[in-house]
Design an enzyme around this catalytic site. Structure first.
Site, short mmCIF file in Angstrom:
data_model
loop_
_atom_site.label_atom_id
_atom_site.label_comp_id
_atom_site.label_asym_id
_atom_site.label_seq_id
_atom_site.Cartn_x
_atom_site.Cartn_y
_atom_site.Cartn_z
N ASP A 46 0.85 -1.21 0.00
CA ASP A 46 0.00 0.00 0.00
C ASP A 46 0.88 1.25 0.00
O ASP A 46 1.54 1.56 0.99
CB ASP A 46 -0.89 0.01 1.25
CG ASP A 46 -1.83 1.21 1.26
OD1 ASP A 46 -2.94 1.08 0.70
OD2 ASP A 46 -1.45 2.28 1.77
N TYR A 51 3.27 9.82 -0.76
CA TYR A 51 4.31 9.24 0.12
C TYR A 51 5.72 9.45 -0.45
O TYR A 51 6.70 9.28 0.28
CB TYR A 51 4.09 7.74 0.35
CG TYR A 51 2.80 7.35 1.04
CD1 TYR A 51 1.95 8.31 1.59
CD2 TYR A 51 2.42 6.02 1.16
CE1 TYR A 51 0.76 7.95 2.20
CE2 TYR A 51 1.23 5.65 1.78
CZ TYR A 51 0.40 6.62 2.30
OH TYR A 51 -0.77 6.25 2.91
N LYS A 76 -2.57 5.87 -4.56
CA LYS A 76 -3.69 6.79 -4.28
C LYS A 76 -3.50 8.12 -4.97
O LYS A 76 -2.37 8.62 -5.10
CB LYS A 76 -3.80 7.02 -2.75
CG LYS A 76 -3.69 5.74 -1.92
CD LYS A 76 -4.01 5.94 -0.45
CE LYS A 76 -3.65 4.69 0.36
NZ LYS A 76 -2.25 4.59 0.79
N HIS A 109 -7.48 9.56 -2.26
CA HIS A 109 -6.83 9.53 -0.95
C HIS A 109 -7.69 10.18 0.15
O HIS A 109 -7.80 9.66 1.25
CB HIS A 109 -5.46 10.20 -1.06
CG HIS A 109 -4.46 9.74 -0.05
ND1 HIS A 109 -3.12 9.67 -0.31
CD2 HIS A 109 -4.61 9.35 1.24
CE1 HIS A 109 -2.48 9.23 0.77
NE2 HIS A 109 -3.36 9.05 1.72
N LEU A 191 -2.24 -0.35 13.73
CA LEU A 191 -1.61 -0.58 15.05
C LEU A 191 -1.67 0.69 15.89
O LEU A 191 -0.96 0.81 16.89
CB LEU A 191 -0.14 -1.00 14.86
CG LEU A 191 0.13 -2.18 13.93
CD1 LEU A 191 1.63 -2.40 13.76
CD2 LEU A 191 -0.55 -3.45 14.47
N ILE A 230 -3.10 -3.17 6.84
CA ILE A 230 -1.83 -2.86 6.16
C ILE A 230 -0.80 -2.26 7.14
O ILE A 230 -0.39 -1.11 6.99
CB ILE A 230 -2.08 -1.90 4.98
CG1 ILE A 230 -3.04 -0.75 5.40
CG2 ILE A 230 -2.64 -2.64 3.78
CD1 ILE A 230 -3.19 0.36 4.35
N SER A 233 6.06 -1.33 8.89
CA SER A 233 7.25 -1.40 9.73
C SER A 233 8.49 -1.35 8.86
O SER A 233 8.50 -1.90 7.76
CB SER A 233 7.26 -2.68 10.58
OG SER A 233 8.46 -2.69 11.34
N VAL A 234 9.52 -0.69 9.39
CA VAL A 234 10.81 -0.71 8.71
C VAL A 234 11.80 -1.59 9.49
O VAL A 234 12.99 -1.60 9.20
CB VAL A 234 11.40 0.72 8.53
CG1 VAL A 234 10.51 1.53 7.60
CG2 VAL A 234 11.58 1.43 9.87
N ARG A 238 9.98 -7.08 12.98
CA ARG A 238 8.54 -6.76 13.01
C ARG A 238 7.87 -7.07 11.68
O ARG A 238 6.70 -7.47 11.64
CB ARG A 238 8.35 -5.28 13.35
CG ARG A 238 8.75 -4.93 14.77
CD ARG A 238 8.68 -3.43 14.96
NE ARG A 238 8.94 -3.03 16.33
CZ ARG A 238 9.07 -1.77 16.71
NH1 ARG A 238 8.96 -0.78 15.82
NH2 ARG A 238 9.28 -1.47 17.97
N SER A 241 7.26 -10.71 12.13
CA SER A 241 6.28 -11.11 13.15
C SER A 241 4.88 -10.59 12.81
O SER A 241 3.89 -11.28 13.06
CB SER A 241 6.72 -10.69 14.56
OG SER A 241 6.81 -9.29 14.66
N ASN A 242 4.80 -9.40 12.21
CA ASN A 242 3.48 -8.91 11.81
C ASN A 242 2.84 -9.85 10.77
O ASN A 242 1.64 -10.13 10.81
CB ASN A 242 3.56 -7.49 11.23
CG ASN A 242 3.92 -6.45 12.30
OD1 ASN A 242 3.91 -6.73 13.49
ND2 ASN A 242 4.23 -5.24 11.85
#
Ligand code: NDP
Length: 277
Positions: A46, A51, A76, A109, A191, A230, A233-234, A238, A241-242
């Site tokens: 996404d 961005y 978007k 958007h 999150l 969506i 994480s960078v 994570r 694990s996500n």
């Protein structure tokens, strides 16, 4: 490897229910983390014109072994391009940066009601879908009034509505509207931007009991209530694990307990009705 369920749009296409968000990720970093996400198994990315990382996302897609048709890519249309010719040009620019012939999903958007051009933008997305440059069309950040207006005016329903949604801000009304009209709900900042939601005692208790992370519990909750989700994480661990949250299942009681965390004051981002940027 975890298995990500897919949900079906009213236009017949499917979307992986868990994807990977890249807001506030620099272009170069986006290239790296999207590459990692694809290796881990994510098949849904996404991004958005605003961005500033469509090119990085595109480089990661090009470098990956994963076939184009096996990845679901969303971008978007930004608020300054709602007018017809601007929207047509904006999609071409996004495709060029992404290095793609088409995106799987193109979203408006923000409705930005004060600007009053969201209906023009929606009519243009309907036209663009016919060119094949975008497979499915939807919206993000539309108050219900504007959502009803575009459907009434065109007879075409968005396939999905991407909105702020997390345990502290659950959007019951828009979710119910979507359910009643065959419009999927997609959760942004799922999150809660990694802050209060992940330290909420109800979430951390469930996480401890299950041997899962708080983020996995929150992602599992989104999946359980039917949201497309969506997380961003960078952080390599994570990202993994996500993704593995698809293996975490919650009991009905746990889903209900998280449901009770909803708060009218829980919004983190801007109110779409007031959007003026
Ligand atoms: P999220 O709710 O996904 O939270 C991201 C934050 O949580 C980051 O700071 C991240 O840190 C942290 N985090 C991620 N995983 C974990 C974990 N397992 N444990 C602890 N902390 C974690 O926020 P976003 O606002 O980024 O929303 C997700 C996506 O939604 C965006 O990237 C974007 O694609 C979309 N979005 C769309 C909007 C719209 O207007 N349509 C608006 C906002 C977002 P780190 O990266 O350092 O690991």
């Amino acid at each position: 490897m975890s298995t990500v369920p897919t949900l079906r749009f009213h236009d017949g296409r499917e979307i992986p229910q868990l994807g990977f968000g890249v807001w506030q990720v620099e272009d170069e970093v986006a290239e790296k983390v999207v590459g990692e996400a694809l290796k881990v198994g994510y098949r849904h990315i996404d991004t958005a014109a605003i961005y500033g990382n469509e090119a990085g996302v595109g480089r990661a897609l090009a470098a990956s072994d994963v076939a184009r048709e096996d990845v679901f890519v969303t971008t978007k249309l930004w608020n300054d391009s709602h007018r017809h010719d601007d929207a047509v040009a904006a999609l071409d620019t996004s495709l060029e940066k992404l290095g793609l012939d088409y995106v799987d999903l193109y979203l408006i958007h923000w409705a930005k009601p004060k600007q009053g051009q969201y209906l023009d933008a929606w009519r243009t997305l309907i036209e663009l879908q016919k060119t094949g440059k975008v497979k499915s069309i939807g919206v993000s950040n539309f108050p219900q009034e504007q959502l009803e207006e575009i459907i009434e005016a065109t007879g075409v329903k968005p396939v999905i509505h991407q909105i702020e949604l997390h345990p502290h801000f659950q959007q019951a009304d828009l979710r119910a509207y979507g359910r009643d009209h065959g419009i999927l709900t997609e959760a942004w900042s799922p999150l809660g931007q990694g802050k209060d939601v992940l330290t909420d005692p109800v979430i951390t208790e469930i996480a401890e009991a299950k041997g899962a992370t708080p983020a996995q519990v929150v992602i599992a909750w989104h999946l359980a209530i039917g949201n497309v989700v969506i997380p961003k994480s960078v952080t390599p661990e994570r990202i993994v694990s996500n993704f593995e949250a698809t293996s975490v299942s919650l009991t009905e009681d746990e889903v209900r307990a998280i449901g009770r965390l909803d708060s009218a004051e829980g919004r983190i981002g801007p109110d779409p009705a007031e959007c003026d940027f």
